[in-house]
Design a protein around this motif. Structure first.
Motif, PDB file in Angstrom:
ATOM      1  N   CYS A   5       0.828  -1.191   0.000  1.00  0.00           N
ATOM      2  CA  CYS A   5       0.000   0.000   0.000  1.00  0.00           C
ATOM      3  C   CYS A   5       0.874   1.258   0.000  1.00  0.00           C
ATOM      4  O   CYS A   5       1.890   1.312   0.683  1.00  0.00           O
ATOM      5  CB  CYS A   5      -0.885  -0.054   1.242  1.00  0.00           C
ATOM      6  SG  CYS A   5      -1.988   1.330   1.372  1.00  0.00           S
ATOM      7  N   ASN A   7       0.247   4.032   1.255  1.00  0.00           N
ATOM      8  CA  ASN A   7       0.165   4.739   2.523  1.00  0.00           C
ATOM      9  C   ASN A   7       1.316   4.292   3.423  1.00  0.00           C
ATOM     10  O   ASN A   7       1.403   3.122   3.777  1.00  0.00           O
ATOM     11  CB  ASN A   7      -1.185   4.412   3.178  1.00  0.00           C
ATOM     12  CG  ASN A   7      -1.331   5.104   4.523  1.00  0.00           C
ATOM     13  OD1 ASN A   7      -0.440   5.824   4.981  1.00  0.00           O
ATOM     14  ND2 ASN A   7      -2.461   4.883   5.148  1.00  0.00           N
ATOM     15  N   CYS A  10       0.560   2.233   6.434  1.00  0.00           N
ATOM     16  CA  CYS A  10      -0.145   0.983   6.242  1.00  0.00           C
ATOM     17  C   CYS A  10       0.840  -0.039   5.691  1.00  0.00           C
ATOM     18  O   CYS A  10       1.672   0.287   4.859  1.00  0.00           O
ATOM     19  CB  CYS A  10      -1.301   1.195   5.276  1.00  0.00           C
ATOM     20  SG  CYS A  10      -2.153  -0.320   4.817  1.00  0.00           S
ATOM     21  N   GLU A  12      -0.141  -3.053   4.407  1.00  0.00           N
ATOM     22  CA  GLU A  12      -0.875  -4.049   3.642  1.00  0.00           C
ATOM     23  C   GLU A  12      -0.078  -4.418   2.387  1.00  0.00           C
ATOM     24  O   GLU A  12       0.296  -3.546   1.612  1.00  0.00           O
ATOM     25  CB  GLU A  12      -2.241  -3.466   3.252  1.00  0.00           C
ATOM     26  CG  GLU A  12      -3.193  -4.441   2.626  1.00  0.00           C
ATOM     27  CD  GLU A  12      -3.694  -5.498   3.597  1.00  0.00           C
ATOM     28  OE1 GLU A  12      -3.752  -5.233   4.803  1.00  0.00           O
ATOM     29  OE2 GLU A  12      -4.022  -6.596   3.126  1.00  0.00           O
ATOM     30  N   CYS A  48      -4.545   0.132  -0.677  1.00  0.00           N
ATOM     31  CA  CYS A  48      -5.365  -1.029  -0.344  1.00  0.00           C
ATOM     32  C   CYS A  48      -6.819  -0.579  -0.152  1.00  0.00           C
ATOM     33  O   CYS A  48      -7.121   0.616  -0.093  1.00  0.00           O
ATOM     34  CB  CYS A  48      -4.819  -1.718   0.907  1.00  0.00           C
ATOM     35  SG  CYS A  48      -5.052  -0.790   2.421  1.00  0.00           S
ATOM     36  N   CYS A  51      -7.631   1.854   2.802  1.00  0.00           N
ATOM     37  CA  CYS A  51      -6.967   3.146   2.621  1.00  0.00           C
ATOM     38  C   CYS A  51      -7.591   3.920   1.462  1.00  0.00           C
ATOM     39  O   CYS A  51      -7.722   5.143   1.521  1.00  0.00           O
ATOM     40  CB  CYS A  51      -5.477   2.948   2.367  1.00  0.00           C
ATOM     41  SG  CYS A  51      -4.562   2.439   3.823  1.00  0.00           S
TER      42      CYS A  51
HETATM   43 ZN   LIG Z   1      -3.408   0.579   3.043  1.00  0.00          ZN
END
Ligand SMILES: [Zn+2]
Length: 80
Positions: A5, A7, A10, A12, A48, A51
């Motif tokens: 991801c 972000n 994050c 993920e 993701c 997000c």
């Molecule tokens: Zn994310």
């Protein structure tokens, strides 16, 4: 890179593209020239699912690629 991801908060990992949103960013500025066709640099970023519901990606030449909080839903003002 499309491995996790976009972000930074994050972690993920990217398993299924359809679980989130892919953003294509075209970088302005110096372009690679191979032969006669200038090629604009393009990169892809992935947010993701969770997000991408609250955040979006933006790019500008000063800050580069940034993850931004989406503005809160704007209620349509009823004409009266
Ligand atoms: Zn994310």
């Amino acid at each position: 890179m499309l491995s996790k991801c976009a972000n930074p908060d994050c972690h993920e990992a990217l398993h299924y593209l359809r679980a989130g949103k892919v953003f294509k960013v075209e970088f302005d500025g110096p372009v690679l020239v191979t032969g006669k066709k200038p090629i604009r640099k393009v990169e892809h970023f992935w947010l993701c699912g969770p997000c991408s519901e609250t955040q979006t990606l933006t790019y500008d030449q000063i800050h580069g690629v940034r993850v931004l909080q989406k503005p809160p839903m704007v209620r349509r003002a009823a004409a009266s």
